[in-house]
Design a protein around this motif. Structure first.
Motif, PDB file in Angstrom:
ATOM      1  N   LYS A 136      32.856  25.181  36.818  1.00  0.00           N
ATOM      2  CA  LYS A 136      34.119  24.872  37.487  1.00  0.00           C
ATOM      3  C   LYS A 136      33.792  24.112  38.769  1.00  0.00           C
ATOM      4  O   LYS A 136      32.849  24.456  39.484  1.00  0.00           O
ATOM      5  CB  LYS A 136      34.893  26.151  37.824  1.00  0.00           C
ATOM      6  CG  LYS A 136      35.537  26.816  36.624  1.00  0.00           C
ATOM      7  CD  LYS A 136      36.480  27.937  37.047  1.00  0.00           C
ATOM      8  CE  LYS A 136      37.179  28.542  35.830  1.00  0.00           C
ATOM      9  NZ  LYS A 136      38.175  29.571  36.203  1.00  0.00           N
TER      10      LYS A 136
ATOM     11  N   ASP B 288      39.796  29.935  39.873  1.00  0.00           N
ATOM     12  CA  ASP B 288      39.862  28.687  40.642  1.00  0.00           C
ATOM     13  C   ASP B 288      40.034  28.960  42.130  1.00  0.00           C
ATOM     14  O   ASP B 288      39.413  28.310  42.973  1.00  0.00           O
ATOM     15  CB  ASP B 288      41.032  27.825  40.152  1.00  0.00           C
ATOM     16  CG  ASP B 288      40.773  27.222  38.784  1.00  0.00           C
ATOM     17  OD1 ASP B 288      39.678  27.461  38.234  1.00  0.00           O
ATOM     18  OD2 ASP B 288      41.659  26.524  38.266  1.00  0.00           O
TER      19      ASP B 288
ATOM     20  N   HIS C  26      37.646  21.962  35.088  1.00  0.00           N
ATOM     21  CA  HIS C  26      36.963  22.949  34.262  1.00  0.00           C
ATOM     22  C   HIS C  26      36.160  22.258  33.176  1.00  0.00           C
ATOM     23  O   HIS C  26      36.632  21.302  32.552  1.00  0.00           O
ATOM     24  CB  HIS C  26      37.959  23.893  33.588  1.00  0.00           C
ATOM     25  CG  HIS C  26      38.778  24.693  34.537  1.00  0.00           C
ATOM     26  ND1 HIS C  26      39.593  25.722  34.137  1.00  0.00           N
ATOM     27  CD2 HIS C  26      38.900  24.641  35.886  1.00  0.00           C
ATOM     28  CE1 HIS C  26      40.201  26.254  35.188  1.00  0.00           C
ATOM     29  NE2 HIS C  26      39.795  25.597  36.254  1.00  0.00           N
TER      30      HIS C  26
ATOM     31  N   GLU D 121      35.295  32.631  31.388  1.00  0.00           N
ATOM     32  CA  GLU D 121      35.944  31.836  32.426  1.00  0.00           C
ATOM     33  C   GLU D 121      36.821  32.681  33.339  1.00  0.00           C
ATOM     34  O   GLU D 121      36.985  32.375  34.523  1.00  0.00           O
ATOM     35  CB  GLU D 121      36.779  30.732  31.777  1.00  0.00           C
ATOM     36  CG  GLU D 121      37.370  29.736  32.754  1.00  0.00           C
ATOM     37  CD  GLU D 121      38.107  28.619  32.047  1.00  0.00           C
ATOM     38  OE1 GLU D 121      38.680  27.766  32.749  1.00  0.00           O
ATOM     39  OE2 GLU D 121      38.127  28.608  30.806  1.00  0.00           O
TER      40      GLU D 121
END
Length: 449
Positions: free
Chosen positions: A75, A115, A70, A110
């Motif tokens: 990312k 992820d 990150h 974020e």
């Protein structure tokens, strides 16, 4: 006034460290880089940084390499799909621009790009490449490194231009398969039809049968079925003409109702090469896709020579009336067994079984247009799903700021998420509603209370 920028693919590259053994030859390790407009020095610098991060993390975790990194604005996800070959995907983080005291202020969100979403997008990109090209090491062995670079460029240059990473969510991560529920008698009819096709045409080694956007039968291995279904859905099923509200469109009248779809880019050819596991070996096969109304039969033909027009004509004549009759029977079965009235429920549900990849959710259906959830809620579901990757079982109950309730459960290989959009309900009422949903939707499946 605030402006918002969604997540987007910033870069993607494939590299092989072993191709550069001396200083000054770092450019040799670059197999593919997107976007191609980037300068060579930038490509080398970015790949070198990723290689250094991966090697540094190996010091602390030799068996589990670095997966994500990150920064404030991006990312990154890393993947070693084959020994010695690495892939990296960089995605920009969504941000909002506001004016504060006559100055531009950027706020990065974020939580809007998980992820697991970036990792799933990277893994899927490799799966799709492998489906149509085989393994990278296999290409290198037969066509040299330059041949591999050309294949990567032809595939990925177009692939990433069509990817909207901002639209990826929990369904992109799970990559489940919706199955059409049939009784034993109807399923046996489909099975007999598939066996008849494979017996009549010995060149056909595997088949996949889809109705609407739901899987009925697959002769492929499970992972190949998952990858191929995603390809078929993106390239055909999702763009199929709007069907009836029942979910199974009517069969058009006329003697010639079937046709081959997914034609080759060269034009005229109605088949293309794909690589699937047959007899425990990754085998190149020619793919034929034949459709009658909502029913689609995918045939994997194993032959060295390109099938001629005579072969295609014989398949068409054989399949046309039989598949039309079977399509009519399936449609009648679905019509008889579906509820006569579609009740608008105050909840949104997602069920996934890791063992058979079965997924069930009204959010997937194109026929429930009234169903929708906000991006924040979808991100929250995606985050909960990622948390359950670490657990064998558990339950989570969340009340959001907007007074929505989210209940998440995992028991072994089964995951269950439900979002209640009805406000002014308490925990006891939510718990009772979840119990009723489980009884209605999963009466034959065990969920702990």
């Amino acid at each position: 006034m605030a402006t918002h920028q969604e997540a987007a693919v910033k870069s993607f590259f494939v590299y092989c460290p072993e191709l550069s053994t001396k200083e000054g030859t770092e450019h040799l390790k670059v197999l593919f880089y997107f976007p191609d407009t980037a300068q060579l020095n930038r490509k080398i610098r970015n790949i070198g940084l990723c290689e250094a991060l991966v090697n540094f993390c190996k010091t602390f975790s030799p068996d589990k390499p670095c997966e994500t990194v990150h920064t404030q604005k991006t990312k990154q996800a890393f993947l070693e799909p084959e020994p010695g070959i690495w892939m990296t995907l960089t995605v920009t983080i969504p941000c909002s621009e506001t004016i504060h005291n006559s100055e531009r202020v950027l706020e990065y969100h974020e939580h809007l790009i998980q992820d697991s979403v970036v990792q799933a997008a990277l893994q899927r990109s490799y799966n799709m490449f492998k489906l149509f090209n085989g393994t990278m090491r296999g290409i290198e062995a037969t066509q040299s490194v330059e041949g591999l670079k050309k294949r990567l460029d032809v595939f990925y240059s177009r692939y990433w231009k069509n990817i909207d990473i901002a639209r990826h969510n929990i369904f992109s991560v799970l990559q489940g398969i919706p199955f059409l529920p049939l009784d034993k008698y109807m399923y046996l009819k489909v099975h007999c039809f598939v066996n008849l096709v494979e017996t009549t045409f010995r060149q056909i080694k595997r088949t996949v049968f889809v109705c609407g956007d739901q899987l009925v039968w697959s002769g492929l291995e499970q992972e190949d079925t998952r990858i191929f279904y995603q390809y078929l859905y993106d390239s055909w099923l999702r763009h199929n003409p709007n069907p009836e509200a029942s979910g199974i469109p009517s069969v058009p009248a006329g003697p010639n109702t079937g046709s081959f779809i997914l034609e080759d880019e060269t034009g005229g050819k109605k088949n293309t090469w794909v690589y699937v596991m047959i007899n425990q070996m990754l085998t190149p096969s020619r793919l034929f896709v034949y459709a009658v109304g909502p029913c689609v039969l995918c045939m994997f033909v194993q032959t060295d020579d390109s099938p001629g027009d005579d072969f295609i004509k014989r398949i068409s004549v054989f399949l046309g009336p039989r598949l039309m009759h079977l399509t009519t029977e399936i449609r009648d079965f679905v019509s008889r067994n579906r509820s006569q009235s579609v009740e608008k429920q105050p909840y949104r549900m997602v069920y996934f079984n890791e063992m058979n990849l079965a997924i069930k959710s009204p959010l997937l259906s194109r026929y429930n247009s009234y169903l929708s959830i906000t991006q924040d809620m979808m991100c929250l579901l995606t985050q909960l799903n990622a948390e359950y990757d670490k657990l064998n079982e558990g339950e989570t109950v969340i009340r959001t700021i907007a007074d929505y309730w989210i209940v998440a459960r995992k028991n072994g290989h089964r995951r269950f998420f439900v979002l209640f959009t009805q406000k002014d309900v308490n925990f006891a009422e939510v718990n009772e509603e979840v119990r009723k949903i489980c009884q209605k939707e999963f009466s034959n499946i065990y969920f702990f209370d």
